[in-house]
Scaffold this active site. Structure first.
Site, short mmCIF file in Angstrom:
data_model
loop_
_atom_site.label_atom_id
_atom_site.label_comp_id
_atom_site.label_asym_id
_atom_site.label_seq_id
_atom_site.Cartn_x
_atom_site.Cartn_y
_atom_site.Cartn_z
N ASP A 74 92.13 75.41 -16.84
CA ASP A 74 90.77 75.04 -17.28
C ASP A 74 89.75 75.66 -16.33
O ASP A 74 88.77 76.29 -16.75
CB ASP A 74 90.66 73.51 -17.29
N ASP B 12 94.25 78.57 -5.12
CA ASP B 12 93.04 78.90 -4.35
C ASP B 12 92.94 80.41 -4.15
O ASP B 12 91.88 81.01 -4.29
CB ASP B 12 92.98 78.13 -3.02
N LYS C 66 100.28 75.37 -6.90
CA LYS C 66 99.91 74.95 -5.54
C LYS C 66 101.17 74.39 -4.90
O LYS C 66 101.25 73.21 -4.53
CB LYS C 66 98.76 73.91 -5.63
N TYR D 232 95.63 65.73 -17.28
CA TYR D 232 94.82 65.36 -18.43
C TYR D 232 95.53 64.34 -19.31
O TYR D 232 94.89 63.56 -20.02
CB TYR D 232 94.46 66.60 -19.28
N ASP E 82 87.16 79.36 -16.84
CA ASP E 82 85.69 79.43 -16.72
C ASP E 82 85.29 80.53 -15.74
O ASP E 82 84.31 81.26 -15.96
CB ASP E 82 85.10 78.09 -16.24
C1 IPM Z 1 88.08 73.37 -22.38
C2 IPM Z 1 87.22 72.16 -22.15
C3 IPM Z 1 88.04 70.91 -22.37
C4 IPM Z 1 89.26 71.02 -21.47
C5 IPM Z 1 87.33 69.60 -22.15
C6 IPM Z 1 86.11 69.48 -23.01
C7 IPM Z 1 88.26 68.42 -22.34
O1 IPM Z 1 86.66 72.19 -20.89
O2 IPM Z 1 88.57 73.55 -23.50
O3 IPM Z 1 88.27 74.16 -21.46
O4 IPM Z 1 89.17 70.78 -20.27
O5 IPM Z 1 90.31 71.38 -21.95
MN MN Z 2 87.08 74.02 -19.78
#
Ligand code: IPM
Ligand code: MN
Length: 380
Positions: free
Chosen positions: A256, A232, A199, A144, A260
């Site tokens: 990240d 993975d 990884k 990033y 999720d």
């Molecule tokens: C998060 C979001 C951000 C990230 C994006 C919006 C840049 O997805 O906070 O998880 O990847 O950090």
């Molecule tokens: Mn995110």
């Protein structure tokens, strides 16, 4: 009595709606515990771009640096998709803010709330074994923030993923310390555990990650169990046997993605808060979900992730753990009472609005007062 200046960045999409409810919860805490929270709003994200052509105006950045903590909703949306990467809300507002504030550790707790066991898409017997984990995501390095660009007249693109030993050590230390804290009072049958996710079979940065985490572990955290896991496999284990995880330590992009996934198995992405911490006290607090432009302005977004982020602020930025507990208890009680925003209600039961959920939680924060406790004791 504590005085604190909190910079509030509602941002885009559902941001303003969910942040309003978290502010309400903070005001309820201030009222009940007698604190003085100064909450000042500042423009950020696409909303700020519309006003002044910059997703992170200087005034906003300065206010965040001067504040004792920052509360953020979400930034971004399709309207700003065509902007060059460095001007987009996600990069310009969020990533710049994280790096300018020196935030390198992102704490993302994921658990299944008692009242929401049915909301997890996993089989009941898997949920019954318990889901209660903490992802510690490195936040200031990796792809990033590494060099990026195009070659071949634009037909080749690259994002470099650099990691230094120093960057790995400082976030790994936070993961080990968090594991220790979580292990306290849990008994010897469940020692603190860290799963370091990488990884290392393919990536050089992962090899350094693994060496560095192992060395730090050997040097000072032998009481914490450490395992290394490929990303993975970790993604698979999260849905196969989430109860095996306590703290997951990982680099920026893996964290990240895995957070999720963790959000989904715990019922709804609308439930997961986060704290972004640096070397200094303070930090930035935001839900892990995005700005959800498809449901913005409808009053149906779930404010709980943002309210729980405010609870993390109370605990991590201000050391107010009783206050943080009060917010978390109010959330648990509100869910137990059956209130569900649309994401949690499924098709079956009627859903409450963003504001109704926030009102119910703030109301419970106020009602758990010592006076209420004393009155209950009197009539018992
Ligand atoms: C998060 C979001 C951000 C990230 C994006 C919006 C840049 O997805 O906070 O998880 O990847 O950090
Ligand atoms: Mn995110």
């Amino acid at each position: 009595m504590m005085k604190a200046n909190i910079a509030v960045l509602p941002g885009d999409g559902i941001g303003p709606e969910i942040v309003a409810e978290a502010v309400k919860a903070l005001r309820a805490v201030a009222r009940r515990f007698g604190h003085a929270f100064e909450l000042a709003e500042h423009p950020a994200g696409g909303a700020a771009f519309e006003r002044c052509g910059d997703c992170l105006p200087e005034e906003t950045l300065a206010a965040c640096k001067a504040a004792d903590a920052v509360l953020l909703g979400a930034v971004g949306g399709p309207k700003w998709d065509e902007l060059p990467l460095e001007k987009r809300p996600e990069r310009r507002a969020l990533l710049t803010l994280r790096s300018e504030l020196g935030l390198f550790a992102n704490l993302r707790p994921a658990k299944v709330w008692d009242a929401l066991k049915g909301a997890s898409p996993l089989k009941d017997e898997i949920v019954a074994r318990g889901i209660d984990l903490l992802i510690v995501r490195e936040l200031a390095g990796g792809a990033y923030f590494g060099g990026k660009g195009r070659a071949d007249g634009g037909k080749t693109a690259y994002d470099i993923t650099p990691y230094s030993e120093r960057e790995i050590v400082r976030v790994a230390r936070i993961a080990f310390e968090a594991a220790r804290r979580r292990g306290q009072g849990r008994g010897p049958s469940r020692p603190p555990k860290v799963a370091s996710v990488d990884k290392a079979n393919v990536l050089e940065t992962s090899r350094l990650w693994r060496e560095t985490v192992s060395a730090l572990h050997a040097a000072g955290y032998a009481d914490v169990e450490l395992e290394h896991m490929y990303v993975d496999n970790a993604a698979m284990q999260l849905v196969r046997e989430p109860s095996r995880f306590d703290v997951i330590l990982t680099e920026n992009m893996f964290g990240d993605i895995l957070s999720d996934e963790a959000a989904q198995i715990s019922g709804s992405i609308g439930m997961l808060p986060s704290a972004s911490l640096g070397a200094a006290r303070g930090g930035l607090y935001e839900p892990i979900h995005g700005s959800a432009p498809d449901i913005a302005g409808k009053g149906i977004a779930n404010p709980v992730a943002t309210i729980l982020s405010a609870a993390m602020m109370l605990r991590h930025a201000f050391g107010l753990s009783a206050e943080a507990d009060a917010v978390e208890r109010a959330v648990a009680d509100t869910l137990a009472a059956g209130l569900r925003t649309r994401d949690l209600a499924g098709g079956a039961s009627p859903a409450v609005s963003t504001r109704e959920m926030g009102d119910a939680i703030a109301g419970r924060i106020l009602l758990q007062s010592r006076r209420a406790g004393a009155l209950c004791a009197e009539i018992r």
